[in-house]
Scaffold this active site. Structure first.
Site, mmCIF file in Angstrom:
data_model
loop_
_atom_site.group_PDB
_atom_site.id
_atom_site.type_symbol
_atom_site.label_atom_id
_atom_site.label_comp_id
_atom_site.label_asym_id
_atom_site.label_seq_id
_atom_site.Cartn_x
_atom_site.Cartn_y
_atom_site.Cartn_z
ATOM 1 N N GLU A 1 161.794 -2.678 -10.043
ATOM 2 C CA GLU A 1 161.985 -2.435 -8.613
ATOM 3 C C GLU A 1 160.683 -2.377 -7.820
ATOM 4 O O GLU A 1 160.666 -2.809 -6.676
ATOM 5 C CB GLU A 1 162.896 -1.253 -8.294
ATOM 6 C CG GLU A 1 162.617 0.056 -8.925
ATOM 7 C CD GLU A 1 163.622 1.126 -8.461
ATOM 8 O OE1 GLU A 1 163.596 2.195 -9.061
ATOM 9 O OE2 GLU A 1 164.392 0.910 -7.514
ATOM 10 N N CYS B 1 169.916 1.014 6.060
ATOM 11 C CA CYS B 1 169.757 1.167 7.505
ATOM 12 C C CYS B 1 169.675 2.644 7.895
ATOM 13 O O CYS B 1 170.428 3.478 7.397
ATOM 14 C CB CYS B 1 170.887 0.544 8.298
ATOM 15 S SG CYS B 1 171.083 -1.200 8.003
ATOM 16 N N GLU C 1 165.413 3.262 -17.948
ATOM 17 C CA GLU C 1 164.796 3.745 -16.706
ATOM 18 C C GLU C 1 163.391 3.154 -16.528
ATOM 19 O O GLU C 1 163.009 2.758 -15.423
ATOM 20 C CB GLU C 1 164.760 5.286 -16.728
ATOM 21 C CG GLU C 1 163.992 5.959 -15.604
ATOM 22 C CD GLU C 1 164.514 5.674 -14.204
ATOM 23 O OE1 GLU C 1 165.524 4.973 -14.059
ATOM 24 O OE2 GLU C 1 163.883 6.134 -13.235
ATOM 25 N N LYS D 1 162.273 0.907 -13.326
ATOM 26 C CA LYS D 1 161.127 1.268 -12.470
ATOM 27 C C LYS D 1 160.206 0.060 -12.305
ATOM 28 O O LYS D 1 159.758 -0.240 -11.210
ATOM 29 C CB LYS D 1 160.313 2.434 -13.057
ATOM 30 C CG LYS D 1 160.915 3.802 -12.966
ATOM 31 C CD LYS D 1 160.949 4.414 -11.591
ATOM 32 C CE LYS D 1 162.210 4.089 -10.849
ATOM 33 N NZ LYS D 1 163.379 4.817 -11.076
ATOM 34 N N HIS E 1 170.290 -8.072 -32.477
ATOM 35 C CA HIS E 1 171.512 -8.772 -32.065
ATOM 36 C C HIS E 1 171.252 -9.723 -30.892
ATOM 37 O O HIS E 1 172.181 -10.120 -30.206
ATOM 38 C CB HIS E 1 172.601 -7.758 -31.716
ATOM 39 C CG HIS E 1 172.915 -6.855 -32.879
ATOM 40 N ND1 HIS E 1 173.630 -7.279 -33.967
ATOM 41 C CD2 HIS E 1 172.531 -5.578 -33.132
ATOM 42 C CE1 HIS E 1 173.708 -6.285 -34.849
ATOM 43 N NE2 HIS E 1 173.038 -5.237 -34.361
ATOM 44 N N TRP F 1 168.250 -2.641 6.859
ATOM 45 C CA TRP F 1 168.322 -3.288 5.556
ATOM 46 C C TRP F 1 169.441 -4.304 5.698
ATOM 47 O O TRP F 1 170.616 -3.934 5.838
ATOM 48 C CB TRP F 1 168.653 -2.262 4.471
ATOM 49 C CG TRP F 1 168.591 -2.809 3.078
ATOM 50 C CD1 TRP F 1 167.498 -2.834 2.270
ATOM 51 C CD2 TRP F 1 169.664 -3.398 2.332
ATOM 52 N NE1 TRP F 1 167.832 -3.415 1.064
ATOM 53 C CE2 TRP F 1 169.146 -3.769 1.080
ATOM 54 C CE3 TRP F 1 171.004 -3.669 2.598
ATOM 55 C CZ2 TRP F 1 169.915 -4.377 0.094
ATOM 56 C CZ3 TRP F 1 171.775 -4.273 1.624
ATOM 57 C CH2 TRP F 1 171.233 -4.615 0.377
ATOM 58 N N LYS G 1 166.627 3.003 -0.090
ATOM 59 C CA LYS G 1 166.760 4.239 -0.860
ATOM 60 C C LYS G 1 168.231 4.617 -1.083
ATOM 61 O O LYS G 1 168.639 4.904 -2.197
ATOM 62 C CB LYS G 1 166.027 5.354 -0.116
ATOM 63 C CG LYS G 1 166.061 6.698 -0.808
ATOM 64 C CD LYS G 1 165.073 6.743 -1.930
ATOM 65 C CE LYS G 1 165.106 8.042 -2.689
ATOM 66 N NZ LYS G 1 164.644 7.841 -4.070
ATOM 67 N N ASN H 1 175.149 1.263 11.027
ATOM 68 C CA ASN H 1 174.924 1.208 9.583
ATOM 69 C C ASN H 1 176.295 1.063 8.934
ATOM 70 O O ASN H 1 177.206 1.828 9.242
ATOM 71 C CB ASN H 1 174.243 2.513 9.123
ATOM 72 C CG ASN H 1 174.117 2.584 7.612
ATOM 73 O OD1 ASN H 1 174.072 1.563 6.945
ATOM 74 N ND2 ASN H 1 174.056 3.785 7.085
ATOM 75 N N GLY H 2 176.451 0.057 8.073
ATOM 76 C CA GLY H 2 177.739 -0.151 7.419
ATOM 77 C C GLY H 2 178.134 -1.609 7.481
ATOM 78 O O GLY H 2 177.323 -2.474 7.813
ATOM 79 N N ARG I 1 165.414 4.040 4.116
ATOM 80 C CA ARG I 1 166.769 3.489 4.065
ATOM 81 C C ARG I 1 166.796 1.990 4.325
ATOM 82 O O ARG I 1 167.835 1.344 4.169
ATOM 83 C CB ARG I 1 167.661 4.188 5.086
ATOM 84 C CG ARG I 1 167.756 5.680 4.894
ATOM 85 C CD ARG I 1 168.555 6.289 6.003
ATOM 86 N NE ARG I 1 169.949 5.920 5.912
ATOM 87 C CZ ARG I 1 170.870 6.609 5.260
ATOM 88 N NH1 ARG I 1 170.540 7.719 4.659
ATOM 89 N NH2 ARG I 1 172.113 6.196 5.222
HETATM 90 C C1 AGP Z 1 166.178 4.256 -8.399
HETATM 91 O O1 AGP Z 1 164.817 4.054 -8.554
HETATM 92 C C2 AGP Z 1 166.849 3.342 -7.493
HETATM 93 N N1 AGP Z 1 166.218 3.198 -6.262
HETATM 94 C C3 AGP Z 1 168.357 3.378 -7.489
HETATM 95 O O2 AGP Z 1 168.754 2.850 -8.712
HETATM 96 C C4 AGP Z 1 169.094 4.714 -7.254
HETATM 97 O O3 AGP Z 1 168.910 5.562 -8.334
HETATM 98 C C5 AGP Z 1 170.595 4.414 -7.036
HETATM 99 O O4 AGP Z 1 170.732 3.630 -5.900
HETATM 100 C C6 AGP Z 1 171.441 5.653 -6.932
HETATM 101 O O5 AGP Z 1 171.079 6.429 -5.834
HETATM 102 P P1 AGP Z 1 171.631 7.894 -5.654
HETATM 103 O O6 AGP Z 1 171.109 8.703 -6.776
HETATM 104 O O7 AGP Z 1 171.113 8.337 -4.318
HETATM 105 O O8 AGP Z 1 173.127 7.813 -5.688
#
Ligand code: AGP
Length: 609
Positions: free
Chosen positions: A489, A2, A482, A486, A505, A74, A604, A98-99, A27
């Site tokens: 997401e 948010c 990673e 990617k 395993h 969000w 984000k 927000n929260g 956000r």
């Molecule tokens: C990364 O592509 C993600 N959107 C997410 O995993 C992000 O890295 C995570 O939420 C941590 O965010 P920050 O680095 O702002 O703490």
């Protein structure tokens, strides 16, 4: 999670609110809304969808008042819908929030007993009722908000308006970021600094428990008990260009391509003059000298957590000090065993991730020293850590982190090599070798970006694949994780990252002729083992996409494609190996017709647990 933006001043608030919201869209973007004063009272626009949809809904409406609050959502409580979109309004009180109000069920049932009626499924509406109830017993607007917040448990960043005092805005924060921008007889309220910069560079960060009363000519801040508190203003030097796509189709692509430049900027702060010398600022070295840790604990979420996994290789190799890596959401509640000789390194692009900030507070509670590695100046993490090490990557807008990740990797190398000057655990030649290698990385990244068209073609070839495996060993293992994250997401394709040595395993059971497998390799002591893993995948019919450095000419079996990145020090290969994986995820999303910069269900900054 948010974004909040609010304005009080002398101009039409709507264009300002919309511009602020656009910069906060990363956000959250499942619904949006705003409220302004118009003629006799509050006027509200809300919609399910993005800021663009909100803009269309508003059309050319021009309000009479010069105050407004706005929100991009969000969803936490209540599905994304117009009814659940903010601002929420009850009896002339409008709130954007927000929260999470943790005791909202309890508060709601009490309010229902008094005859209150609710129109949404949100926790925020409870706040509107609380403020309205306080106003109905004759309290001033500001006091009504403050008193209401005394009844609330949970996290909040709020901007509040009331039709009883149309020239006033109230802002409050607890465990959720909120910044006030100060202009000429005008104020702005924002969830982050970046969205304020087109309007003003003078900002004031609210602290937890602060409630601020904004009038055109003044600002007053109190704590929840009603005592006045002083917060100083700061001038933010905006060295970055505004958050625009600059001809790229999406922020994610722009940020992938910006990595060489972002990295140069990171390095320019710590390797200013010479290519083979890393110099940490004196205060940073003093901090390390004072702390003298026996162990390091790196804590983060998501991509930043993978940067920590990479950091472990770098720190252990360079400093010969044991390093643990932990997910913030686990670390903060375990509880971890810490002491003043455990340095806790918290890594966060935004500096606002709720679990990482929670982990920081747990570390402080146990009196462990804390070091933040952070990209956003003035964020909660940056302000609360004992020492902060900025990554200087510039604002990252794409929800999928790319340039922030590689700048975090750089931060680890710079910290480790710079710190080794005190610990003397690394031979000077090796130190120079790593520093020289690091200085070359931006240039090598530019070469690696030339894989763009190959990755686009592969994404077309594999656009209908349902699952992917990503394998790597040693410093390329975090890159496998990673790469898989990617892809998940932005393209919503299932992917699993796995240390190549672990496949036997369990995960190898997944491999057949329908399984594309990215295998990462570079010429290091692990190469023979990775080549064995390659064979194992080939034998089971897996479609291999090898990402290797240029030195690896022939592989141990046929592959669908071999994507080569330039040769570098084994400790630095991660910077380059990640680029084709970022590009592949990006193009998979594009090819599947998805909105890359607004992946579903994500935001984000994850500012709620
Ligand atoms: C990364 O592509 C993600 N959107 C997410 O995993 C992000 O890295 C995570 O939420 C941590 O965010 P920050 O680095 O702002 O703490």
């Amino acid at each position: 999670m948010c974004g909040i933006f609010a304005y009080l001043g002398w101009r039409n608030p709507i264009p300002i609110l919309l511009e602020g919201l656009s910069l906060l869209q990363y956000r959250g973007y499942d619904s949006a809304g705003l409220a302004v004063f118009h003629e006799t009272g509050l006027h509200r626009f809300r919609c399910k969808g993005t800021i663009h949809d909100l803009r269309v809904a508003i059309g050319d409406f021009c309000p009479k008042g010069q105050v407004g609050i706005a929100h991009t959502r969000w969803a936490t409580h209540g599905t994304p819908s117009e009814l659940n979109a903010h601002p929420h309004m009850v009896s002339g009180v409008a709130i954007v929030h927000n929260g999470i109000i943790e005791n909202h069920f309890e508060l709601k049932s009490k309010l229902l007993d008094t005859g209150a009626r609710f129109e949404s499924e949100t926790d925020t509406e409870v706040l509107c009722h609380l403020v309205a109830a306080e106003l109905s017993i004759g309290r001033r607007f500001f006091d009504a908000v403050r008193e209401s917040l005394r009844k609330v448990h949970g996290s909040y960043a709020l901007a509040v308006m009331s039709d009883r005092e149309p020239d006033v805005l109230v802002a409050a924060r607890n465990d959720s970021p909120l910044v006030i921008g100060i202009g000429e007889k005008e104020f702005y309220i924002s969830s982050d600094v970046t969205a304020l910069l087109p309007f003003t560079n003078t900002v004031l960060f609210l602290e937890d428990g602060d409630v601020a009363l904004l009038k055109r000519e003044s600002i007053e801040i109190q704590n929840l008990a009603g005592s006045r508190v002083e917060r100083s203003t700061r001038v933010i030097h905006d060295e970055f260009s505004p958050a625009e796509c600059h001809g790229y189709a999406h922020f994610m692509l722009k940020e992938i391509y910006e990595q060489p430049f972002a990295l140069k900027r990171t390095l320019s702060h710590y390797m200013p003059d010479r290519n083979d010398l890393i110099g940490l600022p004196d205060d940073c070295l003093e901090f390390f000298e004072q702390v003298e840790p026996k162990r390091l604990v790196c804590v983060a979420c998501g991509t930043s957590y993978y940067a920590c996994l990479e950091g472990k290789f770098v720190l252990e190799h360079t400093l010969k000090i044991p390093v643990e890596v932990d997910l913030a959401s686990e670390f903060r509640y375990r509880p971890p065993l810490l002491d003043p000789q455990s340095l806790v390194i918290l890594v966060s692009q935004s500096g606002e991730t709720a679990d990482t900030v929670g982990a920081l507070r747990e570390a402080k509670r146990q009196e462990a020293p804390t070091l933040g590695v952070c990209n956003v100046p003035g964020s909660t993490l940056a302000r609360e850590c004992d020492f902060v090490f900025y990554t200087h990557a510039g604002p990252e807008i794409g929800v999928a982190s790319t340039k922030a990740f590689t700048s975090q990797l750089a931060a680890f190398v710079v910290l480790a090599v710079g710190w080794s000057a005190i610990r003397k655990a690394l031979a000077p030649d090796r130190k120079r070798e790593i520093a020289r290698g690091l200085a070359e990385i931006p240039h090598l990244m530019e070469h690696t970006l030339k894989l763009d068209s190959r990755m686009r073609a592969l994404s077309e070839q594999f656009s209908t694949a349902q699952n992917f495996l990503y394998l790597g060993r040693g410093p390329l293992y975090p890159i496998a994780l990673e790469g898989a994250l990617k892809l998940k997401e932005v393209s919503y394709v299932h992917a699993e990252g796995c240390p190549a040595g672990e496949i036997k395993h369990g995960p190898i059971a997944l491999v057949d002729e329908n399984m594309p497998v990215f295998i990462l390799a570079q010429r290091d002591h692990l190469l023979p083992k990775v080549l064995n893993n390659l064979q194992e995948i080939h034998t089971r019919g897996g479609q291999i996409l090898a990402v290797t450095d240029h030195s690896i000419e022939s592989l141990s079996c046929p592959v669908v494609d071999q994507l080569k990145f330039p040769v570098t020090d084994w400790l630095l290969g991660a910077f380059l190996a990640v680029i084709p994986l970022q590009l592949f995820a990006y193009y998979m999303a594009v090819v599947r017709g998805l909105d890359v910069d607004k992946p579903r269900n994500l935001a984000k900054s994850v500012t709620v647990e």
